[in-house]
Design an enzyme around this catalytic site. Structure first.
Site, PDB file in Angstrom:
ATOM      1  N   GLU A 295     -10.466  -0.406  -4.466  1.00  0.00           N
ATOM      2  CA  GLU A 295      -9.625   0.172  -5.510  1.00  0.00           C
ATOM      3  C   GLU A 295     -10.357   0.295  -6.855  1.00  0.00           C
ATOM      4  OE1 GLU A 295      -6.945   1.603  -4.749  1.00  0.00           O
ATOM      5  OE2 GLU A 295      -6.674   0.782  -2.745  1.00  0.00           O
TER       6      GLU A 295
ATOM      7  N   ALA B 231       0.848  -1.191   0.000  1.00  0.00           N
ATOM      8  CA  ALA B 231       0.000   0.000   0.000  1.00  0.00           C
ATOM      9  C   ALA B 231       0.884   1.241   0.000  1.00  0.00           C
ATOM     10  CB  ALA B 231      -0.898   0.003   1.234  1.00  0.00           C
TER      11      ALA B 231
END
Length: 195
Positions: free
Chosen positions: A109, A33
């Site tokens: 996402e 991330a």
């Protein structure tokens, strides 16, 4: 507050044997991330449980740089992306997440709507090499960067600081986001006050 939270994040120096014994009941995947998901508190909103226990630690992705090349409709601002760049690197947070989170992460996402797509990368954590690490890249990149809003700015920086990214990198991230916001404000002033 960040110091209390930092203590809950597993030590990135621990051995793989210890890590595997803690999570031996579920199959996992590595996830790198570099944006808002660096913040375990924010990621918890998506995954529905505390993810601090799944943090391996700070990791470095070589050959990429950060950029705000996505317009997030949900947040109405620029969102982070990674772009290949042989002379740069990206710091982020390496997780080992249970597979049961995979679809939720894809949804966050916006993979089903072609917001981001999965990409497998190689990262380094404490001189250890991890391959087949999932991250996400923007599908349809903007031609130029779009500034983050204050909320996104804060959550990205909070994740970077809380999870222990290098001080130099945190400052670079702060200045980059700040400069984008300043540029955006100048554009808005010019649009509102044409000469």
């Amino acid at each position: 507050m960040s110091f209390q939270f930092e203590e809950k994040i597993p030590n990135s120096h621990r051995s793989d044997h210890h890590w595997q014994s803690v999570n031996s009941k579920e199959s996992t995947f590595y996830y790198f991330a570099y944006g808002s998901c660096m913040c375990p508190v924010d990621l918890k909103r998506t995954l529905g449980e505390n993810v601090s226990q799944y943090v391996i630690g700070v990791a470095t992705l070589k050959g990429y740089r950060l950029g705000f090349y996505r317009h997030s409709l949900r947040r109405n601002c620029g969102a982070l992306d990674i772009i290949p760049d042989a002379n740069s690197y990206v710091e982020g947070v390496l997780y080992s997440l249970p597979w049961r989170f995979s679809d939720l992460l894809d949804e966050r996402e916006e993979v089903p709507r072609n917001g981001y797509r999965r990409e497998l990368v190689e990262v380094y954590n404490q001189d250890k090499f991890y391959s087949n690490v999932r991250t996400y890249v923007v599908v349809n990149k903007l031609n130029e960067e779009l500034a983050p809003n204050d909320w996104y700015f804060e959550v990205v920086l909070r994740g970077a600081v809380t999870c222990g990214l290098s001080q130099e990198y945190c400052w670079q991230l702060f200045h980059h986001m700040y400069q984008l916001q300043q540029r955006q404000q100048l554009i808005e002033v010019k649009l509102n006050n044409p000469s």
